[in-house]
Design an enzyme around this catalytic site. Sequence first.
Site, mmCIF file in Angstrom:
data_model
loop_
_atom_site.group_PDB
_atom_site.id
_atom_site.type_symbol
_atom_site.label_atom_id
_atom_site.label_comp_id
_atom_site.label_asym_id
_atom_site.label_seq_id
_atom_site.Cartn_x
_atom_site.Cartn_y
_atom_site.Cartn_z
ATOM 1 N N LEU A 228 42.345 26.181 28.886
ATOM 2 C CA LEU A 228 41.910 25.281 29.951
ATOM 3 C C LEU A 228 41.585 23.939 29.305
ATOM 4 O O LEU A 228 41.068 23.897 28.186
ATOM 5 C CB LEU A 228 40.669 25.827 30.662
ATOM 6 C CG LEU A 228 40.813 27.161 31.405
ATOM 7 C CD1 LEU A 228 39.470 27.576 32.003
ATOM 8 C CD2 LEU A 228 41.863 27.082 32.502
ATOM 9 N N ASP A 229 41.872 22.857 30.009
ATOM 10 C CA ASP A 229 41.504 21.538 29.499
ATOM 11 C C ASP A 229 39.994 21.471 29.280
ATOM 12 O O ASP A 229 39.226 22.185 29.939
ATOM 13 C CB ASP A 229 41.921 20.449 30.487
ATOM 14 C CG ASP A 229 43.427 20.379 30.669
ATOM 15 O OD1 ASP A 229 44.157 20.787 29.752
ATOM 16 O OD2 ASP A 229 43.872 19.922 31.747
ATOM 17 N N LYS A 230 39.585 20.581 28.389
ATOM 18 C CA LYS A 230 38.160 20.421 28.069
ATOM 19 C C LYS A 230 37.297 20.359 29.333
ATOM 20 O O LYS A 230 36.279 21.037 29.438
ATOM 21 C CB LYS A 230 37.961 19.150 27.235
ATOM 22 C CG LYS A 230 36.507 18.808 26.980
ATOM 23 C CD LYS A 230 36.366 17.412 26.410
ATOM 24 C CE LYS A 230 34.890 17.013 26.365
ATOM 25 N NZ LYS A 230 34.715 15.588 25.990
ATOM 26 N N THR B 77 38.019 21.214 32.459
ATOM 27 C CA THR B 77 38.297 22.196 33.509
ATOM 28 C C THR B 77 37.407 23.404 33.250
ATOM 29 O O THR B 77 37.330 23.888 32.121
ATOM 30 C CB THR B 77 39.779 22.623 33.504
ATOM 31 O OG1 THR B 77 40.589 21.472 33.768
ATOM 32 C CG2 THR B 77 40.053 23.671 34.562
ATOM 33 N N ARG C 180 47.122 18.946 37.405
ATOM 34 C CA ARG C 180 46.764 17.528 37.414
ATOM 35 C C ARG C 180 48.003 16.645 37.554
ATOM 36 O O ARG C 180 48.012 15.684 38.332
ATOM 37 C CB ARG C 180 45.985 17.194 36.140
ATOM 38 C CG ARG C 180 44.701 17.999 35.982
ATOM 39 C CD ARG C 180 44.131 17.918 34.573
ATOM 40 N NE ARG C 180 43.731 16.565 34.236
ATOM 41 C CZ ARG C 180 43.351 16.202 33.017
ATOM 42 N NH1 ARG C 180 43.353 17.074 32.019
ATOM 43 N NH2 ARG C 180 42.994 14.957 32.782
#
Length: 325
Positions: free
Chosen positions: A139-141, A143, A238
């Site tokens: 997961l992105d930082k 998210t 995104r």
Amino acid sequence: MSSESRITAHFSIPSEVSDRRLDQAAAELMPEHSRSRLQGWIKSGALTVNGKKYKPRDKVMMGDTLELDAEPEAQVSWEAEAITLEVVYEDEHLLVINKPAGLVVHPAAGHADGTLVNALLNYAPEVENLPRAGIVHRLDKDTSGIMVVARSLIAHTSLVDQLQSRTMGREYEAIVVGTLTGGATVDAPIGRHPRERKKMAVVASGKPAVTHYRLVERFAAHTHIRCKLESGRTHQIRVHMAHVKHPLIGDPLYGGRLRLPKGTTEELREELAAFQRQALHAQKLTLEHPETGEIMSWEAPMPPDMLALLAALRKHQVELKNADV
């Protein structure tokens, strides 16, 4: 396949990586392993082509057989750190966590410590023997939400297979700019942005990417949606939502400047301006247990910041209706 004592794999070179360097083809077929690790296996003879030892730069052709048979070894050199994890489920094969927004998954330039991997090495030291410390998806930082981590080679192989065959179910909650009229599917390839290297973009040469979304709640100028991924490209939701002109609220990379609709109250203006991360939460994860074959599912409740944002949007909606009466 992998066993508890060996890391093994078997591939027939498909047309899309034919006539490529062996190290490049191997990286495409086995993205769960680092490039340096794959090159080491090629040089040592653990990764062979048609039963023969090749050099990393040697070309492979469609139909060639890749065989991997390697000894497990410490795959990471990062430090263990006592960072609190919210563990949703664990057994000898799986660790399911609810990742908070702000936590980086992998150590990298600028983030050598304080990451999820550092926390995992402290909580489950056995992951040091797995590719990428058991991380099979990230997961992105900024998210939040549900992530699964492999704790065994059996689990690692199974989870990678499920991701590649698209049988692992992942659902996300998102709040986007603009009013959507219905659910839809975005089927658009994603690759590196041609000019801005930190960004991804919809590009013709990108990898296939499919996002399904449906409406949960509609507001005056924003929409709460639920997204389901078929593929798992970097920044996929995104990029896809920005591509259809409905970027996520707060997205620093793809959202553009803050857009405030006519009639926005000061209270909502402050709430939107203060939301400094993409409004995205990994809400549900469904997979097949690597040992038992049981279908398992976990959910992570929406975090307080997104709940507060939804509450502010609802309040604004009511105020607008009352003003019209």
